[in-house]
Design a protein around this motif. Structure first.
Motif, PDB file in Angstrom:
ATOM      1  N   THR A 118       0.836  -1.200   0.000  1.00 44.61           N
ATOM      2  CA  THR A 118       0.000   0.000   0.000  1.00 44.61           C
ATOM      3  C   THR A 118       0.870   1.249   0.000  1.00 44.61           C
ATOM      4  N   SER A 121       3.362   1.033  -3.564  1.00 42.87           N
ATOM      5  CA  SER A 121       2.715   1.068  -4.886  1.00 42.87           C
ATOM      6  C   SER A 121       1.636   2.128  -5.020  1.00 42.87           C
ATOM      7  N   LEU A 123      -1.389   1.487  -4.458  1.00 41.72           N
ATOM      8  CA  LEU A 123      -2.647   0.768  -4.653  1.00 41.72           C
ATOM      9  C   LEU A 123      -3.309   0.506  -3.294  1.00 41.72           C
ATOM     10  N   PHE A 148      -5.691  -2.855  -5.526  1.00 36.17           N
ATOM     11  CA  PHE A 148      -6.279  -2.278  -6.723  1.00 36.17           C
ATOM     12  C   PHE A 148      -6.004  -0.780  -6.776  1.00 36.17           C
ATOM     13  N   GLU A 149      -6.024  -0.239  -7.991  1.00 41.68           N
ATOM     14  CA  GLU A 149      -6.012   1.209  -8.173  1.00 41.68           C
ATOM     15  C   GLU A 149      -7.474   1.648  -8.137  1.00 41.68           C
TER      16      GLU A 149
END
Length: 276
Positions: A118, A121, A123, A148-149
């Motif tokens: 988290t 990245s 995401l 996820f984005e």
């Protein structure tokens, strides 16, 4: 004019190592030289105090296992029951594993990897899967973690797998590589979609449903990340034996002295946080 330092292969996939916060204070990071078959991020302890580490990790344990609504219900029970009565009431109802050392080890690895990715990245974890475990003393089936984005679900997915071994093992590394073959796609997307719908985020649930099709048609890339948590020399196993045909796989290793004790202490402190 100074030349801009190029991103490592590891950073291109999972982002740079955090430059502030707990992971910066905790880990020294080395992206070892990458090859077509080996992308390894080696994390080692900078010397953070054990008390600081346990404090942060125990809070994450509670965060990943217990919803805010569940914590609020526990607090209400504390108000209604005296200290002795509350302890008796909570026996067997604590919403994270307190008896199974094996489950504790697996869960803490997933939590560390989730929080690390988290940060690195950008995401997000849309659903904290450990909150939905029907048997807290056993590991949940499915993907260890998915990120996820959120603003563009179809853009990219990170799929993670965590392994803990008190003593480093090539077999554990091989198991991670096998699980994170690029032939394997996330299997928990329906679970994520269902939980989002239950939480009232129907639009996001629909986007996750659409993502299932995109993954099968290769329209959305999957980044694969394995977390290998073991003794201090664990990185040597990765450097010597990592050999994967998956060019989108990064193995993150973290080795420390007596990792079993850290896990035990963190879950003990997490339990105290809920029970006090």
């Amino acid at each position: 004019m100074a030349t801009k330092k190029q991103l490592t292969a590891q950073s291109k996939l999972i982002g740079k190592h955090p430059q502030s916060g707990l992971f910066f204070d905790w880990f020294k990071c080395e992206d070892t030289p990458a090859t077509a078959h080996k992308k390894h991020r080696k994390l080692t302890n900078k010397g953070i105090s054990k008390a600081t580490l346990i404090d942060h990790l125990s809070q994450w344990i509670v965060k990943h296992h217990v919803t805010e609504a569940r914590l609020a219900r526990i607090e209400r029970k504390k108000q209604l029951l005296d200290k002795h009565g509350f302890a008796n009431y909570m026996d067997g109802r604590v919403p994270f594993p307190v008896k199974s050392a094996t489950t504790q080890k697996g869960n803490l690895g997933e939590i560390i990897l989730a929080e690390y990715l988290t940060e690195s990245s950008g995401l997000e974890i849309l659903v904290y899967k450990l909150r939905y475990n029907p048997n807290v003393e056993q590991s949940m089936k499915g993907d260890d973690l998915l990120l996820f984005e959120k603003q563009n679900i179809q853009n990219k997915v990170i799929m993670g797998e965590s392994k803990f071994r008190a003593t480093k093992s090539k077999q554990a590394l091989d198991d991670i590589v096998k699980s994170l073959s690029n032939k394997n796609l996330p299997i928990s997307l329906t679970f994520v979609s269902d939980r989002l719908e239950e939480m009232g985020d129907v639009d996001l649930a629909d986007e996750v449903d659409d993502l299932i099709t995109n993954l099968h048609t290769k329209k959305t890339p999957v980044i694969y990340v394995g977390f290998y948590h073991s003794e201090t020399s664990a990185y040597k196993t990765i450097e010597k034996h990592l050999n994967s045909s998956n060019s989108d796989l990064v193995i993150v290793s973290y080795g420390e002295d007596n990792p079993n004790q850290l896990i035990k202490d963190c879950f003990k402190e997490a339990l105290k946080m809920v029970m006090k």
